[in-house]
Scaffold this motif. Sequence first.
Motif, PDB file in Angstrom:
ATOM      1  N   ILE A  41       0.841  -1.202   0.000  1.00 42.46           N
ATOM      2  CA  ILE A  41       0.000   0.000   0.000  1.00 42.46           C
ATOM      3  C   ILE A  41       0.869   1.241   0.000  1.00 42.46           C
ATOM      4  O   ILE A  41       1.961   1.255   0.576  1.00 42.46           O
ATOM      5  CB  ILE A  41      -0.955   0.014   1.220  1.00 42.46           C
ATOM      6  N   GLU A  42       0.387   2.280  -0.659  1.00 42.01           N
ATOM      7  CA  GLU A  42       0.945   3.632  -0.569  1.00 42.01           C
ATOM      8  C   GLU A  42      -0.220   4.571  -0.317  1.00 42.01           C
ATOM      9  O   GLU A  42      -1.261   4.461  -0.982  1.00 42.01           O
ATOM     10  CB  GLU A  42       1.665   4.020  -1.856  1.00 42.01           C
ATOM     11  N   THR A  43      -0.077   5.484   0.645  1.00 37.45           N
ATOM     12  CA  THR A  43      -1.157   6.421   0.943  1.00 37.45           C
ATOM     13  C   THR A  43      -0.616   7.744   1.441  1.00 37.45           C
ATOM     14  O   THR A  43       0.487   7.807   2.008  1.00 37.45           O
ATOM     15  CB  THR A  43      -2.122   5.826   1.998  1.00 37.45           C
ATOM     16  N   ASP A  44      -1.406   8.795   1.231  1.00 35.65           N
ATOM     17  CA  ASP A  44      -1.120  10.101   1.829  1.00 35.65           C
ATOM     18  C   ASP A  44      -2.094  10.383   2.965  1.00 35.65           C
ATOM     19  O   ASP A  44      -2.166  11.486   3.477  1.00 35.65           O
ATOM     20  CB  ASP A  44      -1.203  11.206   0.779  1.00 35.65           C
ATOM     21  N   GLY A  45      -2.848   9.358   3.345  1.00 43.14           N
ATOM     22  CA  GLY A  45      -3.840   9.493   4.395  1.00 43.14           C
ATOM     23  C   GLY A  45      -5.254   9.575   3.870  1.00 43.14           C
ATOM     24  O   GLY A  45      -6.208   9.234   4.570  1.00 43.14           O
ATOM     25  N   THR A  46      -5.412  10.043   2.640  1.00 45.89           N
ATOM     26  CA  THR A  46      -6.735  10.134   2.016  1.00 45.89           C
ATOM     27  C   THR A  46      -6.835   9.177   0.835  1.00 45.89           C
ATOM     28  O   THR A  46      -7.589   8.222   0.845  1.00 45.89           O
ATOM     29  CB  THR A  46      -7.032  11.568   1.562  1.00 45.89           C
ATOM     30  N   GLY A  47      -6.059   9.423  -0.210  1.00 45.90           N
ATOM     31  CA  GLY A  47      -6.023   8.498  -1.328  1.00 45.90           C
ATOM     32  C   GLY A  47      -5.032   7.382  -1.058  1.00 45.90           C
ATOM     33  O   GLY A  47      -4.099   7.541  -0.268  1.00 45.90           O
ATOM     34  N   PHE A  48      -5.252   6.238  -1.715  1.00 42.89           N
ATOM     35  CA  PHE A  48      -4.309   5.141  -1.558  1.00 42.89           C
ATOM     36  C   PHE A  48      -4.228   4.327  -2.835  1.00 42.89           C
ATOM     37  O   PHE A  48      -5.140   4.347  -3.678  1.00 42.89           O
ATOM     38  CB  PHE A  48      -4.689   4.233  -0.377  1.00 42.89           C
ATOM     39  N   VAL A  49      -3.131   3.606  -2.973  1.00 42.71           N
ATOM     40  CA  VAL A  49      -2.942   2.624  -4.032  1.00 42.71           C
ATOM     41  C   VAL A  49      -2.538   1.331  -3.348  1.00 42.71           C
ATOM     42  O   VAL A  49      -1.674   1.335  -2.461  1.00 42.71           O
ATOM     43  CB  VAL A  49      -1.857   3.052  -5.036  1.00 42.71           C
ATOM     44  N   ALA A  50      -3.160   0.223  -3.723  1.00 35.53           N
ATOM     45  CA  ALA A  50      -2.844  -1.080  -3.137  1.00 35.53           C
ATOM     46  C   ALA A  50      -2.582  -2.088  -4.247  1.00 35.53           C
ATOM     47  O   ALA A  50      -3.121  -1.969  -5.353  1.00 35.53           O
ATOM     48  CB  ALA A  50      -3.987  -1.569  -2.244  1.00 35.53           C
ATOM     49  N   ILE A  51      -1.740  -3.065  -3.923  1.00 32.63           N
ATOM     50  CA  ILE A  51      -1.390  -4.124  -4.875  1.00 32.63           C
ATOM     51  C   ILE A  51      -1.795  -5.479  -4.292  1.00 32.63           C
ATOM     52  O   ILE A  51      -1.510  -5.778  -3.130  1.00 32.63           O
ATOM     53  CB  ILE A  51       0.130  -4.121  -5.142  1.00 32.63           C
ATOM     54  N   SER A  52      -2.448  -6.281  -5.114  1.00 32.44           N
ATOM     55  CA  SER A  52      -2.732  -7.659  -4.746  1.00 32.44           C
ATOM     56  C   SER A  52      -1.610  -8.542  -5.277  1.00 32.44           C
ATOM     57  O   SER A  52      -0.997  -8.227  -6.306  1.00 32.44           O
ATOM     58  CB  SER A  52      -4.067  -8.110  -5.343  1.00 32.44           C
ATOM     59  N   ASP A  53      -1.349  -9.665  -4.591  1.00 31.34           N
ATOM     60  CA  ASP A  53      -0.285 -10.545  -5.060  1.00 31.34           C
ATOM     61  C   ASP A  53      -0.726 -11.429  -6.222  1.00 31.34           C
ATOM     62  O   ASP A  53      -0.035 -12.389  -6.573  1.00 31.34           O
ATOM     63  CB  ASP A  53       0.300 -11.381  -3.915  1.00 31.34           C
TER      64      ASP A  53
END
Length: 282
Positions: A41-53
């Motif tokens: 995961i990467e986030t700025d606290g509001t938006g985020f991007v997540a990766i599934s394996d």
Amino acid sequence: MKAMVLAALLLGGAPSQQHAEYIGSHVWPESAHGSGGFSAIETDGTGFVAISDRARIVDGRFSRDAQGRITGVEILRSEPLRSGREGIMTGHLADSEGLAIGADGRRWISFEARARVRSETGPNGPEVLPRPKAFEQMQLNSALEALAVDAAGALYTIPERSGRIDRPFPVYRWQDGQWTIPFTIPRRDSFLVTGADFGPDGNFYLLERDFVGIGFRSRVRRFAPDGSGETVLLETGVGVHDNLEGLSVWRDEAGRTRLTMLSDDNFRFFQTTEFVEYALDE
């Protein structure tokens, strides 16, 4: 999950908060995301991007209450990772584990089964970085688990296992067109690497987990950018959280450094996908 929590209570598994204050957890049910296996995961606290394996990338947005706790998750985009040469990734090509987003917005992903690092976005589309011989020799299903990018744009990736319990974890850095090992991370106890990030303070943060048969323990360590100055920020008891694999470090509106972590449910009905957050007290 209830059995894991009960085991944690029986074993005295409350969070051991050396330098961190527990903010809260938010379960993200499979019915809401339609996927699973979230490993980064990467986030700025509001938006985020997540990766599934399983080679899926999700863009989303958090809702929070007055205390800054996550109360809801909205998916803005969810699609499989693609490559002009590979099409939609499947099989051993699809084991995406680490995520790092540079200051220019470029998204980088590390893979475990066929150990490699590639970009998901960029001026020329997806780009696979050269694979050093060390990547080809990594243990099966224990390769490039964590990925981070520093303020200068250098990429750092770490395998889940080091090869031996008495051998430190190698940290591979991609900078100026080549891979080097600028430092190693001491391997302590039976914890294995699952995630990494550079915080707003410029320090290097490492997320680790230990599976003990009835549940997971989690640990976060912090290092100076050169790998020195090891500090244990958080170490939890068994079953306090699920299988935490993703880590993002950011600064909230109160100026505190937040650790946002995301669990991998391994596509099993008895595990959960949850966002877990702590704030550092220093």
